[in-house]
Design a protein around this motif. Sequence first.
Motif, PDB file in Angstrom:
ATOM      1  N   ALA A 101     -74.997  43.177 124.751  1.00 12.50           N
ATOM      2  CA  ALA A 101     -75.673  44.063 123.791  1.00 12.50           C
ATOM      3  C   ALA A 101     -74.944  43.996 122.457  1.00 12.50           C
ATOM      4  N   THR A 127     -71.185  46.783 119.208  1.00 14.08           N
ATOM      5  CA  THR A 127     -70.232  46.457 120.279  1.00 14.08           C
ATOM      6  C   THR A 127     -69.228  45.451 119.727  1.00 14.08           C
ATOM      7  N   PRO A 128     -68.078  45.271 120.381  1.00 14.95           N
ATOM      8  CA  PRO A 128     -67.168  44.196 119.981  1.00 14.95           C
ATOM      9  C   PRO A 128     -67.814  42.843 120.271  1.00 14.95           C
ATOM     10  N   LEU A 131     -66.930  37.056 122.412  1.00 19.59           N
ATOM     11  CA  LEU A 131     -66.709  35.613 122.250  1.00 19.59           C
ATOM     12  C   LEU A 131     -65.902  35.314 120.990  1.00 19.59           C
ATOM     13  N   GLU A 150     -82.093  32.119 120.266  1.00 15.39           N
ATOM     14  CA  GLU A 150     -82.676  32.183 118.922  1.00 15.39           C
ATOM     15  C   GLU A 150     -84.204  32.166 118.993  1.00 15.39           C
ATOM     16  N   LYS A 161     -72.750  29.964 114.406  1.00 12.56           N
ATOM     17  CA  LYS A 161     -72.000  30.645 115.472  1.00 12.56           C
ATOM     18  C   LYS A 161     -70.885  29.753 116.025  1.00 12.56           C
ATOM     19  N   LYS A 165     -67.197  31.442 115.567  1.00 16.29           N
ATOM     20  CA  LYS A 165     -66.523  31.929 116.779  1.00 16.29           C
ATOM     21  C   LYS A 165     -65.512  30.924 117.323  1.00 16.29           C
TER      22      LYS A 165
HETATM   23  N1  CTP Z   1     -71.528  37.487 122.345  1.00 14.33           N
HETATM   24  C1  CTP Z   1     -70.387  38.194 122.679  1.00 14.33           C
HETATM   25  N2  CTP Z   1     -70.253  39.516 122.329  1.00 14.33           N
HETATM   26  C2  CTP Z   1     -71.234  40.132 121.637  1.00 14.33           C
HETATM   27  C3  CTP Z   1     -72.403  39.421 121.278  1.00 14.33           C
HETATM   28  C4  CTP Z   1     -72.514  38.102 121.653  1.00 14.33           C
HETATM   29  O1  CTP Z   1     -69.489  37.622 123.311  1.00 14.33           O
HETATM   30  N3  CTP Z   1     -71.085  41.404 121.295  1.00 14.33           N
HETATM   31  C5  CTP Z   1     -71.634  36.073 122.727  1.00 14.33           C
HETATM   32  C6  CTP Z   1     -72.778  35.743 123.666  1.00 14.33           C
HETATM   33  O2  CTP Z   1     -72.355  35.849 125.019  1.00 14.33           O
HETATM   34  C7  CTP Z   1     -73.101  34.293 123.308  1.00 14.33           C
HETATM   35  C8  CTP Z   1     -72.735  34.205 121.818  1.00 14.33           C
HETATM   36  O3  CTP Z   1     -71.876  35.319 121.554  1.00 14.33           O
HETATM   37  O4  CTP Z   1     -72.297  33.377 124.006  1.00 14.33           O
HETATM   38  C9  CTP Z   1     -73.904  34.249 120.895  1.00 14.33           C
HETATM   39  O5  CTP Z   1     -74.698  35.382 121.189  1.00 14.33           O
HETATM   40  P1  CTP Z   1     -75.997  35.658 120.314  1.00 14.33           P
HETATM   41  O6  CTP Z   1     -76.599  36.955 120.752  1.00 14.33           O
HETATM   42  O7  CTP Z   1     -76.852  34.441 120.290  1.00 14.33           O
HETATM   43  O8  CTP Z   1     -75.365  35.781 118.832  1.00 14.33           O
HETATM   44  P2  CTP Z   1     -74.746  36.990 118.026  1.00 14.33           P
HETATM   45  O9  CTP Z   1     -73.434  36.510 117.490  1.00 14.33           O
HETATM   46  O10 CTP Z   1     -74.720  38.251 118.829  1.00 14.33           O
HETATM   47  O11 CTP Z   1     -75.738  37.132 116.793  1.00 14.33           O
HETATM   48  P3  CTP Z   1     -77.323  37.546 116.806  1.00 14.33           P
HETATM   49  O12 CTP Z   1     -77.640  38.243 118.105  1.00 14.33           O
HETATM   50  O13 CTP Z   1     -77.480  38.433 115.625  1.00 14.33           O
HETATM   51  O14 CTP Z   1     -78.089  36.247 116.660  1.00 14.33           O
END
Ligand code: CTP
Length: 226
Positions: A101, A127-128, A131, A150, A161, A165
């Motif tokens: 989330a 949330t934190p 990744l 996406e 990303k 990351k």
């Molecule tokens: N992820 C994470 N912690 C979060 C959100 C995402 O570790 N709070 C990780 C997911 O498990 C995934 C990666 O980051 O491996 C990308 O997640 P995604 O939802 O596609 O990207 P976000 O960085 O959250 O950006 P957005 O949802 O705005 O596209």
Amino acid sequence: VERLLGPRDLDGVHVVVSAGGTREPIDAVRVIANRSSGKQGYAVAAEAAARGASVTIVSTVDRPAPVGAAVERVETAAQMQSAMERLAPSAGVVVMAAAVADFRPAAAVDRKIKKHDGVPEIVLEPTPDILAGLGANKPAGQVLVGFAAETDDMAANAQRKLVAKHLDLIVANDVAADATGFQHDTNAVTLFSPDQSPVEVPLADKRQIAAAVIDRVVALRRAATD
Ligand code: CTP
Ligand code: CA
């Protein structure tokens, strides 16, 4: 786990995989959830175990553990973060397949919110980013893998990303497409790694997608030690 055919190219490697969607409490009975089934993460874990890895799955879903894998159950992003931060430092490969989330209720109500109290206003907080934290603290030699869900501009978002990351691989899927991503047994993904052209893995069973991901992980480990 023994396997008669196929490579055991992750023998003795500790692989940590997160799987499923987090559930963030609103009150004593309600959560904010998402549509992730955990299937792709479990398929990656099963493939890694079949190839000789010792596997830990940090999971929000109630699915049987693949042969050769241990499961640690969590529910919220905060619980998943503490499990991943404990397990990742000693892992050779970390795969964040979970749908974490992005927002959670700023304060969960410890009782059940009642109708007669009126429509609640639920205030959210971020949330934190688990990744991103793992990427910032990545030990030398570890292969760190993220997923990207996406609906628009898949390549640009996935590349962003990957860099932001500090990932070695991002597995991008177009969640707007039919028969891919959430709640399906099949998926179609594109693999992005630093300094490499994107590689498309066409629509296939999630286990075959997992095999393509693990093939790339093994190649990245070899490249790092050459
Ligand atoms: N992820 C994470 N912690 C979060 C959100 C995402 O570790 N709070 C990780 C997911 O498990 C995934 C990666 O980051 O491996 C990308 O997640 P995604 O939802 O596609 O990207 P976000 O960085 O959250 O950006 P957005 O949802 O705005 O596209
Ligand atoms: Ca997100």
